[in-house]
Design a protein around this motif. Structure first.
Motif, PDB file in Angstrom:
ATOM      1  N   PHE A   8     -33.034 -10.027  -4.681  1.00  0.00           N
ATOM      2  CA  PHE A   8     -33.670  -9.664  -3.346  1.00  0.00           C
ATOM      3  C   PHE A   8     -34.991  -9.391  -3.497  1.00  0.00           C
ATOM      4  CE2 PHE A   8     -29.013  -8.714  -3.078  1.00  0.00           C
ATOM      5  CZ  PHE A   8     -28.682  -9.407  -2.070  1.00  0.00           C
ATOM      6  N   SER A   9     -35.712 -10.190  -2.685  1.00  0.00           N
ATOM      7  CA  SER A   9     -37.245  -9.995  -2.518  1.00  0.00           C
ATOM      8  C   SER A   9     -37.725  -9.498  -1.039  1.00  0.00           C
ATOM      9  CB  SER A   9     -37.952 -11.228  -2.967  1.00  0.00           C
ATOM     10  OG  SER A   9     -39.382 -10.914  -2.687  1.00  0.00           O
ATOM     11  N   VAL A  10     -38.511  -8.714  -1.160  1.00  0.00           N
ATOM     12  CA  VAL A  10     -39.222  -8.053   0.140  1.00  0.00           C
ATOM     13  C   VAL A  10     -40.587  -8.512   0.125  1.00  0.00           C
ATOM     14  CG1 VAL A  10     -37.597  -6.158   0.618  1.00  0.00           C
ATOM     15  CG2 VAL A  10     -39.563  -5.762  -1.216  1.00  0.00           C
ATOM     16  N   GLY A  11     -41.056  -9.459  -0.713  1.00  0.00           N
ATOM     17  CA  GLY A  11     -42.489 -10.095  -0.746  1.00  0.00           C
ATOM     18  C   GLY A  11     -43.321  -9.315  -1.722  1.00  0.00           C
ATOM     19  N   ILE A  12     -43.293  -8.025  -1.838  1.00  0.00           N
ATOM     20  CA  ILE A  12     -44.161  -7.157  -2.616  1.00  0.00           C
ATOM     21  C   ILE A  12     -43.413  -6.798  -3.991  1.00  0.00           C
ATOM     22  CG2 ILE A  12     -46.057  -6.463  -0.963  1.00  0.00           C
ATOM     23  CD1 ILE A  12     -44.477  -3.728  -1.002  1.00  0.00           C
ATOM     24  N   ALA A  13     -41.992  -6.602  -3.832  1.00  0.00           N
ATOM     25  CA  ALA A  13     -41.235  -6.157  -5.024  1.00  0.00           C
ATOM     26  C   ALA A  13     -39.809  -6.791  -4.746  1.00  0.00           C
ATOM     27  CB  ALA A  13     -40.946  -4.806  -4.983  1.00  0.00           C
ATOM     28  N   SER A  14     -39.151  -6.832  -5.937  1.00  0.00           N
ATOM     29  CA  SER A  14     -37.779  -7.417  -5.822  1.00  0.00           C
ATOM     30  C   SER A  14     -36.985  -6.550  -6.626  1.00  0.00           C
ATOM     31  CB  SER A  14     -37.638  -8.895  -6.575  1.00  0.00           C
ATOM     32  OG  SER A  14     -38.119  -8.869  -7.930  1.00  0.00           O
ATOM     33  N   ALA A  15     -35.468  -6.623  -6.248  1.00  0.00           N
ATOM     34  CA  ALA A  15     -34.644  -5.896  -6.822  1.00  0.00           C
ATOM     35  C   ALA A  15     -33.305  -6.643  -7.283  1.00  0.00           C
ATOM     36  CB  ALA A  15     -33.944  -4.658  -6.254  1.00  0.00           C
ATOM     37  N   SER A  16     -32.711  -6.506  -8.470  1.00  0.00           N
ATOM     38  CA  SER A  16     -31.506  -7.309  -9.035  1.00  0.00           C
ATOM     39  C   SER A  16     -30.411  -6.466  -8.821  1.00  0.00           C
ATOM     40  CB  SER A  16     -31.677  -7.710 -10.457  1.00  0.00           C
ATOM     41  OG  SER A  16     -32.751  -8.660 -10.316  1.00  0.00           O
ATOM     42  N   PHE A  17     -29.055  -7.138  -8.276  1.00  0.00           N
ATOM     43  CA  PHE A  17     -27.882  -6.462  -8.188  1.00  0.00           C
ATOM     44  C   PHE A  17     -26.886  -7.479  -8.877  1.00  0.00           C
ATOM     45  CE2 PHE A  17     -30.583  -4.999  -4.747  1.00  0.00           C
ATOM     46  CZ  PHE A  17     -30.470  -3.655  -4.603  1.00  0.00           C
ATOM     47  N   PRO A  18     -25.769  -6.715  -9.309  1.00  0.00           N
ATOM     48  CA  PRO A  18     -24.527  -7.425  -9.949  1.00  0.00           C
ATOM     49  C   PRO A  18     -23.999  -8.210  -8.809  1.00  0.00           C
ATOM     50  CG  PRO A  18     -24.740  -5.419 -10.790  1.00  0.00           C
ATOM     51  CD  PRO A  18     -25.454  -5.328  -9.760  1.00  0.00           C
ATOM     52  N   ILE A  19     -23.473  -9.577  -8.989  1.00  0.00           N
ATOM     53  CA  ILE A  19     -23.240 -10.399  -7.991  1.00  0.00           C
ATOM     54  C   ILE A  19     -21.727  -9.776  -7.434  1.00  0.00           C
ATOM     55  CG2 ILE A  19     -21.719 -11.832  -9.066  1.00  0.00           C
ATOM     56  CD1 ILE A  19     -23.007 -14.051  -7.169  1.00  0.00           C
ATOM     57  N   ASP A  20     -20.975  -9.236  -8.490  1.00  0.00           N
ATOM     58  CA  ASP A  20     -19.595  -8.536  -7.890  1.00  0.00           C
ATOM     59  C   ASP A  20     -19.819  -7.306  -6.736  1.00  0.00           C
ATOM     60  OD1 ASP A  20     -20.551  -6.529  -9.795  1.00  0.00           O
ATOM     61  OD2 ASP A  20     -18.988  -6.607 -10.993  1.00  0.00           O
ATOM     62  N   ASN A  21     -20.969  -6.930  -6.504  1.00  0.00           N
ATOM     63  CA  ASN A  21     -21.318  -5.830  -5.488  1.00  0.00           C
ATOM     64  C   ASN A  21     -20.999  -6.565  -4.018  1.00  0.00           C
ATOM     65  OD1 ASN A  21     -21.909  -3.836  -7.179  1.00  0.00           O
ATOM     66  ND2 ASN A  21     -23.976  -4.081  -6.794  1.00  0.00           N
ATOM     67  N   PHE A  22     -21.083  -8.024  -4.097  1.00  0.00           N
ATOM     68  CA  PHE A  22     -21.105  -8.720  -2.785  1.00  0.00           C
ATOM     69  C   PHE A  22     -19.803  -9.541  -2.640  1.00  0.00           C
ATOM     70  CE2 PHE A  22     -25.217  -7.826  -4.256  1.00  0.00           C
ATOM     71  CZ  PHE A  22     -25.925  -7.289  -3.131  1.00  0.00           C
ATOM     72  N   TYR A  23     -18.798  -9.235  -3.007  1.00  0.00           N
ATOM     73  CA  TYR A  23     -17.528 -10.115  -3.067  1.00  0.00           C
ATOM     74  C   TYR A  23     -16.691  -9.860  -1.463  1.00  0.00           C
ATOM     75  CZ  TYR A  23     -17.824 -12.034  -7.768  1.00  0.00           C
ATOM     76  OH  TYR A  23     -18.252 -12.638  -8.572  1.00  0.00           O
TER      77      TYR A  23
ATOM     78  N   ARG B 265     -29.909 -16.245  -6.356  1.00  0.00           N
ATOM     79  CA  ARG B 265     -28.765 -16.235  -7.396  1.00  0.00           C
ATOM     80  C   ARG B 265     -29.341 -16.441  -8.811  1.00  0.00           C
ATOM     81  NH1 ARG B 265     -22.412 -17.207  -7.341  1.00  0.00           N
ATOM     82  NH2 ARG B 265     -21.956 -16.436  -9.468  1.00  0.00           N
ATOM     83  N   ASN B 266     -29.111 -15.402  -9.690  1.00  0.00           N
ATOM     84  CA  ASN B 266     -29.734 -15.860 -10.975  1.00  0.00           C
ATOM     85  C   ASN B 266     -28.260 -15.556 -11.828  1.00  0.00           C
ATOM     86  OD1 ASN B 266     -30.894 -16.299 -13.381  1.00  0.00           O
ATOM     87  ND2 ASN B 266     -32.326 -14.667 -13.176  1.00  0.00           N
ATOM     88  N   GLN B 267     -27.551 -16.544 -12.294  1.00  0.00           N
ATOM     89  CA  GLN B 267     -26.200 -16.310 -12.996  1.00  0.00           C
ATOM     90  C   GLN B 267     -25.463 -15.361 -12.204  1.00  0.00           C
ATOM     91  OE1 GLN B 267     -27.512 -15.730 -16.850  1.00  0.00           O
ATOM     92  NE2 GLN B 267     -28.223 -17.780 -17.181  1.00  0.00           N
ATOM     93  N   ASP B 268     -25.042 -14.133 -12.925  1.00  0.00           N
ATOM     94  CA  ASP B 268     -24.279 -13.098 -12.166  1.00  0.00           C
ATOM     95  C   ASP B 268     -25.088 -12.011 -11.369  1.00  0.00           C
ATOM     96  OD1 ASP B 268     -21.980 -14.580 -13.035  1.00  0.00           O
ATOM     97  OD2 ASP B 268     -21.819 -13.371 -14.796  1.00  0.00           O
ATOM     98  N   GLU B 269     -26.265 -12.395 -11.217  1.00  0.00           N
ATOM     99  CA  GLU B 269     -27.046 -11.428 -10.451  1.00  0.00           C
ATOM    100  C   GLU B 269     -27.666 -12.093  -9.049  1.00  0.00           C
ATOM    101  OE1 GLU B 269     -30.042  -9.074 -12.645  1.00  0.00           O
ATOM    102  OE2 GLU B 269     -28.124  -7.993 -13.407  1.00  0.00           O
ATOM    103  N   LEU B 270     -27.941 -11.144  -7.957  1.00  0.00           N
ATOM    104  CA  LEU B 270     -28.563 -11.589  -6.911  1.00  0.00           C
ATOM    105  C   LEU B 270     -29.973 -10.769  -6.963  1.00  0.00           C
ATOM    106  CD1 LEU B 270     -26.015 -11.566  -4.073  1.00  0.00           C
ATOM    107  CD2 LEU B 270     -26.954 -13.483  -5.325  1.00  0.00           C
TER     108      LEU B 270
END
Length: 165
Positions: free
Chosen positions: A122-137, A115-120
């Protein structure tokens, strides 16, 4: 202090040290435990049947009643095994196993969530993606994700895989 009192104290201390909360607090759900580490409940699907958390190391196991898969907004497919494990600390899940995401034609294991402030992130090892935290309420449901009974719960806002490690 009497010998009986000392014996009782030792037994209680041993049980407290060896029991997993060491097994999670019966009064607390896995979703409440996630919130205690600053994570939204929607990173796990509905229906977790139990969990274990070793509070001294952060090692955890969460259990579903079988494997679980679903799509989010038709673009991301996720799979959860019946047992999910890893380590949890404030704002960080590491050494994850039991969760994978389909990227293009490949299934990749999600190994870390930060969790980086208002984003999560996600890492798969070789790459990562950021998603707004409000997607996960809201917790997704196995089989239908967030679009159960054709009633969409929320729109998934994404930032594509943006960095590689």
């Amino acid at each position: 202090m009497s010998l009986a009192a000392i014996s009782t104290l030792l037994v209680v201390s041993f049980l407290a040290a060896s029991s997993p909360a060491a097994i999670a607090d019966d009064a607390q759900t896995v979703y409440e435990a996630l919130a205690g580490f600053n994570f939204p409940i929607g990173i796990l699907p509905k229906g977790v049947t139990g969990y274990e958390l070793d509070s001294s190391t952060g090692q955890f196991h969460a259990y579903l009643n079988g494997s679980c898969s679903f799509a989010l907004e038709g673009s991301y497919q996720l799979k959860y095994k019946s047992s999910i494990s890893g380590y949890i600390s404030q704002n960080k899940l590491t050494k994850l196993s039991g969760i994978s995401v389909k990227v293009l034609f490949l299934w990749l294991n999600i190994v870390e969530v930060v969790r980086n402030q208002d984003e999560l992130d996600f890492s798969v090892g070789i790459a990562s993606a950021s998603f707004p935290i409000d997607n996960f309420y809201v917790c997704p449901q196995c089989g239908c994700g967030l679009d159960c009974n054709h009633v969409r719960v929320s729109n998934l806002r994404t930032n594509p895989f943006v960095s590689s490690t």
